[in-house]
Design an enzyme around this catalytic site. Sequence first.
Site, short mmCIF file in Angstrom:
data_model
loop_
_atom_site.label_atom_id
_atom_site.label_comp_id
_atom_site.label_asym_id
_atom_site.label_seq_id
_atom_site.Cartn_x
_atom_site.Cartn_y
_atom_site.Cartn_z
N ARG A 23 0.86 -1.19 0.00
CA ARG A 23 0.00 0.00 0.00
C ARG A 23 0.89 1.24 0.00
O ARG A 23 1.95 1.24 0.61
CB ARG A 23 -0.87 -0.03 1.26
CG ARG A 23 -1.86 1.08 1.39
CD ARG A 23 -2.77 0.87 2.61
NE ARG A 23 -3.66 -0.27 2.38
CZ ARG A 23 -3.88 -1.24 3.26
NH1 ARG A 23 -3.30 -1.22 4.44
NH2 ARG A 23 -4.71 -2.23 2.97
N ASN A 87 -0.29 -0.90 13.38
CA ASN A 87 0.25 -1.96 12.54
C ASN A 87 1.49 -2.55 13.19
O ASN A 87 2.42 -1.81 13.53
CB ASN A 87 0.67 -1.39 11.17
CG ASN A 87 -0.47 -0.79 10.42
OD1 ASN A 87 -1.36 -1.50 9.97
ND2 ASN A 87 -0.47 0.53 10.28
N ASP A 103 4.90 -4.55 6.62
CA ASP A 103 3.68 -4.79 7.38
C ASP A 103 3.61 -6.28 7.71
O ASP A 103 3.62 -7.11 6.81
CB ASP A 103 2.47 -4.35 6.54
CG ASP A 103 1.15 -4.54 7.25
OD1 ASP A 103 0.94 -5.63 7.83
OD2 ASP A 103 0.33 -3.63 7.21
N ASP A 105 1.09 -7.90 9.19
CA ASP A 105 -0.28 -8.40 9.24
C ASP A 105 -1.04 -8.12 10.53
O ASP A 105 -2.19 -7.69 10.49
CB ASP A 105 -0.36 -9.91 8.95
CG ASP A 105 0.49 -10.34 7.77
OD1 ASP A 105 0.38 -9.71 6.71
OD2 ASP A 105 1.31 -11.26 7.93
N ASP A 107 -2.62 -6.41 13.63
CA ASP A 107 -3.01 -5.04 13.90
C ASP A 107 -3.73 -4.98 15.24
O ASP A 107 -4.37 -5.96 15.65
CB ASP A 107 -3.97 -4.52 12.81
CG ASP A 107 -3.36 -4.62 11.42
OD1 ASP A 107 -2.31 -4.02 11.19
OD2 ASP A 107 -3.96 -5.31 10.56
N ASP A 120 -6.45 -9.73 12.55
CA ASP A 120 -5.71 -10.40 11.48
C ASP A 120 -4.70 -11.45 11.97
O ASP A 120 -3.71 -11.70 11.30
CB ASP A 120 -5.02 -9.38 10.57
CG ASP A 120 -6.02 -8.43 9.93
OD1 ASP A 120 -7.16 -8.86 9.67
OD2 ASP A 120 -5.66 -7.26 9.71
N GLU A 123 -4.38 -14.08 9.29
CA GLU A 123 -3.53 -13.63 8.17
C GLU A 123 -2.05 -13.72 8.56
O GLU A 123 -1.21 -14.13 7.77
CB GLU A 123 -3.90 -12.19 7.79
CG GLU A 123 -3.17 -11.66 6.59
CD GLU A 123 -3.56 -10.23 6.24
OE1 GLU A 123 -2.87 -9.66 5.38
OE2 GLU A 123 -4.53 -9.68 6.82
#
Length: 178
Positions: A23, A87, A103, A105, A107, A120, A123
């Site tokens: 991102r 994050n 990142d 994953d 959070d 997450d 994830e």
Amino acid sequence: MLVPREGDYIAIQSYKHNGQLHRTWRDTMVLKTSEDALIGVNDHTLVTESDGRRWLTREPAIVYFHKHYWFNIVAMIREGGVSYYCNLASPFTIDQEALKYIDYDLDVKVFPHGEKRLLDADEYEDHSQRWHYSKATDHILKQNVSVLVDWIDHGKGPFSQAYVDLWYNRYLQLSHRV
């Protein structure tokens, strides 16, 4: 290393552990830099996702990055109070192109009334196995979750209303300067 000055605009790039761009935030205003940290603000900032989708941030948000902690913090200033999105991520680096981090994953979301949620985790487990996060990385990230929760519980740094007010007011001063 490039050190942006107060009032400069920088891009922020979030990557995944496999090196893929995740991102990008196009124009983050820098409010303060130090040897170890960068504080900025996003306000209707263009965000581009790795799949090409684009959107604008909806409200002013103070962003906090540190070179020694494995997390960054976004304090979203909303009518109902400040919400936080944290994050779990590598410490940041910065070059001529952007402020960059990986990142990881996980959070932590903090609601205006103080409720915390770890997000997450599934994830994180998936990517940890797919991209072979090391035991050392896993340990560091889990330690930093504890540090982050301690900061939240004790209103440290970005989790203080005085901090949010200070940096939001500085943003308002800078944004009206021509």
